[in-house]
Design an enzyme around this catalytic site. Structure first.
Site, mmCIF file in Angstrom:
data_model
loop_
_atom_site.group_PDB
_atom_site.id
_atom_site.type_symbol
_atom_site.label_atom_id
_atom_site.label_comp_id
_atom_site.label_asym_id
_atom_site.label_seq_id
_atom_site.Cartn_x
_atom_site.Cartn_y
_atom_site.Cartn_z
ATOM 1 N N HIS A 62 -2.049 -4.047 -5.934
ATOM 2 C CA HIS A 62 -0.668 -4.750 -4.849
ATOM 3 C C HIS A 62 -0.846 -5.891 -4.379
ATOM 4 O O HIS A 62 -2.048 -6.480 -4.235
ATOM 5 C CB HIS A 62 -0.569 -3.572 -3.772
ATOM 6 N N GLU A 205 2.691 -1.886 -0.618
ATOM 7 C CA GLU A 205 1.645 -0.819 -0.860
ATOM 8 C C GLU A 205 1.328 -0.576 0.692
ATOM 9 O O GLU A 205 1.359 0.691 0.870
ATOM 10 C CB GLU A 205 0.439 -1.388 -1.491
ATOM 11 N N ASP A 228 -7.705 -1.104 -6.430
ATOM 12 C CA ASP A 228 -7.470 -1.473 -4.949
ATOM 13 C C ASP A 228 -8.844 -1.400 -4.257
ATOM 14 O O ASP A 228 -9.853 -1.639 -5.043
ATOM 15 C CB ASP A 228 -6.416 -0.243 -4.150
#
Lengths: 342, 338
Positions: A62, A205, A228
């Site tokens: 993200h 996100e 992530d």
């Protein structure tokens, strides 16, 4: 790629959820080393495609960062009131330096309660967002001229290279993930990987995953790997058994493809890539949750970069973990491309 | 002009480690003064003015700043520390600090995601905090840091708005800067300019400096807390940034002689210098030690209001600084000849 320098550029670019354009520009520029097929979708996600044939595999991180959003400018004093935009941690905001992205960038300091106004019992309490304010040093008139409700605010980014390949980089959640995807593309650059790779740097996100949801609908991948950050052990954490510098975190969770998670473990073992397992009992709290249920469903895996001090201005990651994660993503792409040729 | 303030604030100088600040000040003293450094590190400067002073006047500002000192290095390479001077947990958590050799450390905090509802918003106390330099073991950490090493807030000096500045150590490099500025102009009367050490850990340097100088009158130049913040009650604001030099009648360390307080207010009024009363009995400063030195000294404190004092990002208004300079200039002349 000059990994430290690229990480610095990505982490210091501004892109609070819903307004990621500056970070998107940096991501696009770095992505353009690997493809000219780059677009930005309606919600601001950056999408780049590498290769024209083979399984369509999405590599996702993200793009947005947590921040704050202006709610009011006091007419008398010029103090700026704000709320959070994403999961900003109020405990680390007293006397913190910020930039208000108004009609121009305005430097400011968040107020801090002086000790003489604190009861002893309150010394360890942080102010709630509705009691915080930003001090711009401007007159009320000037402040009102440049700053308006809805303007985004970011904590001034820190970027400090620590010992042992560790870097204190604000917003490495998840710009370090963006860098990881780019590094995977670099590793794959001169290989006959046999896949169509779609790199997605998703918006929003931190405010609920709208970017990944719509980007994966638009991209329509067959499989996806999201990257992530996740928790690394620190002196004040208990029950966290994953560590900085010990490799990529392969996630096992009910909503992820167990098959992919197992394949990632096998590949890590086979290629001697440092890894550690992370298990989530329900959702993963990442874009992987949304990607997996896009359209008719997408087989999805999640790799995480261990990180200390998540959602503060002193997030710490280890460059070795970025490399391990990129190597494993690349190994997975080559593995899937190879399966097609079998 | 603010280049000098910028440099002064950027130099590291926690209590007991003021050497670099002192070296900078010595390098910027005018040639027409005498100076010496005493056993504790106080810098005592004497400068002749236009006239011979009837009374011995001492101006003082402290060189030290608050910081952190390493007390323990654990097996995993984390540094435990205690604060040097008063620092609240809220301005430490989530910041970086800097050691003299350039090593940067991080004051981490358990991610908000891992805290329970009941501890929401709670900060760890400083004794639960640690400095993370990225070390992987005690041995690794010890290659760059030793017990007793000191660190400061790793923050740069920056202008804020049209008139303000934001920095670590404005308390009391503002005072040091004011003294340097006064030293570099023609002063009205002879005076001692004293740059003290160890104010933040109990006014220690000022006590020995005042003993040696044995002044009749002393003026302390300080950065004091300004609590003119939203949601603060008026009576607790202490002083208001932008309203001028703040003069104290009493703080937690000193009862100021009323005639000196009145003299300061009157001089300001007569010369149209923005001035205000420091309204709360809060804080303390070198005056607390100076007034008790020898057979006693009459003291006055003139303050620059500082918001977020004792953090890495305190804020001061240069217009208030200018008022402090103007008022001090007049007070020096007046006290020399009372």
């Amino acid at each position: 790629m000059d990994m430290i320098n690229d990480l610095r550029r990505l982490c210091t670019a501004v892109g609070v959820s819903g307004n990621e354009s500056e970070a998107a520009a940096v991501a696009k520029e770095l992505l353009s080393q690997f493809t000219s097929d780059i677009r930005t979708d309606a919600l601001g996600s950056v999408i780049g495609t590498v290769g024209t044939t083979g399984p369509r595999i999405m590599l996702e991180a993200h793009l947005d960062q947590i921040g704050m959003i202006v709610t009011a400018v006091d007419e008398k004093t010029g103090f700026v009131r704000f709320d959070r935009c994403g999961g900003t941690d109020r405990r680390v905001l007293a006397a913190e330096r910020i930039t208000i992205h108004g009609e121009k960038d305005i430097p400011a300091v968040i107020i801090s309660t002086p000790p003489h106004l604190l009861d002893k019992a309150d010394e360890n309490k942080s102010l709630p967002f509705d009691k915080l304010a930003a001090d711009t040093g401007l007159s009320a008139e000037e402040a009102q001229k440049y700053i308006h409700p809805g303007d985004r605010i970011t904590v001034n980014p820190r970027f400090e290279v620590l010992r042992n390949d560790r870097v204190c980089a604000s917003f490495s959640d998840d710009r370090a993930g963006v860098l990881t995807v780019l590094r995977a593309l670099e590793i794959l650059q001169n290989t006959d990987h046999g896949c169509q790779i779609i790199a997605v740097f998703a918006s929003q996100e931190e405010t609920g995953g709208s970017g990944a949801k719509t980007a994966s609908f638009g991209v329509e991948p067959q499989e996806a790997i999201a990257v992530d950050v996740s928790f690394a052990a620190a002196p004040d954490t208990s029950d966290i058994h994953t560590h900085l510098g010990k490799g990529t975190m392969i996630c096992f969770a009910p909503g992820l493809s167990a098959d992919m998670s197992r394949t990632l473990v096998c590949l890590a073992k086979e290629k001697d890539i440092a890894y550690q397992c992370e298990v989530a009992g329900r959702s993963t709290g990442t874009d992987a949750d949304d990607i997996a249920i896009s359209r008719a469903g997408v087989k999805t895996g999640l790799l995480s970069l261990p990180q200390r001090n998540m959602h503060t201005g002193v997030e710490i990651i280890d460059m070795k973990d970025i490399e391990a994660t990129a190597q494993l993503m690349a190994a997975y792409i080559i593995h899937r491309g190879g399966q097609r040729n079998d | 002009m603010t280049d000098m303030l910028r440099t002064l604030c950027t130099i590291d100088g926690t209590s007991g480690h003021e050497d670099a600040v002192r070296d900078y000040i010595i390098a910027h003293l005018p040639t027409d003064c005498e100076h010496r450094t005493d056993a504790l590190g106080n810098l005592i400067v004497f400068k002749k003015g236009k006239s011979r002073a009837k009374n011995r006047v001492m101006l003082a500002a402290h060189m030290d700043e608050v910081g952190m000192i390493v007390t323990h290095i654990d097996a995993d390479g984390y540094l435990k520390f205690t604060t040097v001077g008063g620092i609240t947990p809220g301005v430490l958590a989530g910041r970086t600090v800097r050691f003299a050799n350039g090593t940067v450390g991080v004051l981490g905090i358990k991610p908000i995601h891992l805290t329970s509802k009941s501890e929401e918003g709670d900060l760890p106390s400083t004794d639960k905090m640690y400095i993370d330099i990225g070390a992987v073991s005690k041995e690794d950490a010890e290659t760059v840091v030793a017990l007793g090493d000191v660190a400061v807030f790793n923050e740069a000096f920056m202008p804020l708005g049209e008139h303000k500045v934001c920095s670590k150590a404005l308390d009391d490099r503002m005072g040091c800067f004011a003294l340097l500025q006064l030293l570099n102009e023609e002063t009205s009367a002879d005076a001692y300019f004293v740059f003290t050490v160890q104010e933040e850990i109990g006014l220690r340097g000022a006590s020995t400096a005042a003993f040696q100088v044995a002044p009749d009158y002393a003026i302390v130049l300080e950065g004091t807390t300004a609590a003119d913040l939203p949601d603060a009650q008026d009576e607790k604001k202490v002083c208001i940034q932008g309203n001028g030099a703040a003069v104290s009648f009493m703080d937690r360390s000193t009862l100021y002689p009323p005639k000196l307080y009145k003299l300061a207010m009157q001089l300001a009024k007569d010369h149209n210098i923005p001035v205000q009363t420091k309204t709360m009995v809060a804080g303390g400063n070198d005056a607390g030690a100076i007034h008790k030195a020898g057979a006693g000294v009459q003291v006055l404190t003139v303050n620059v209001p500082c918001r977020y004092i004792h953090s890495g990002s305190s804020v001061a208004d240069m217009r208030d600084f200018d008022s402090v300079i103007e008022l001090t200039r007049l007070l020096l002349g007046a006290l020399a000849d009372v």
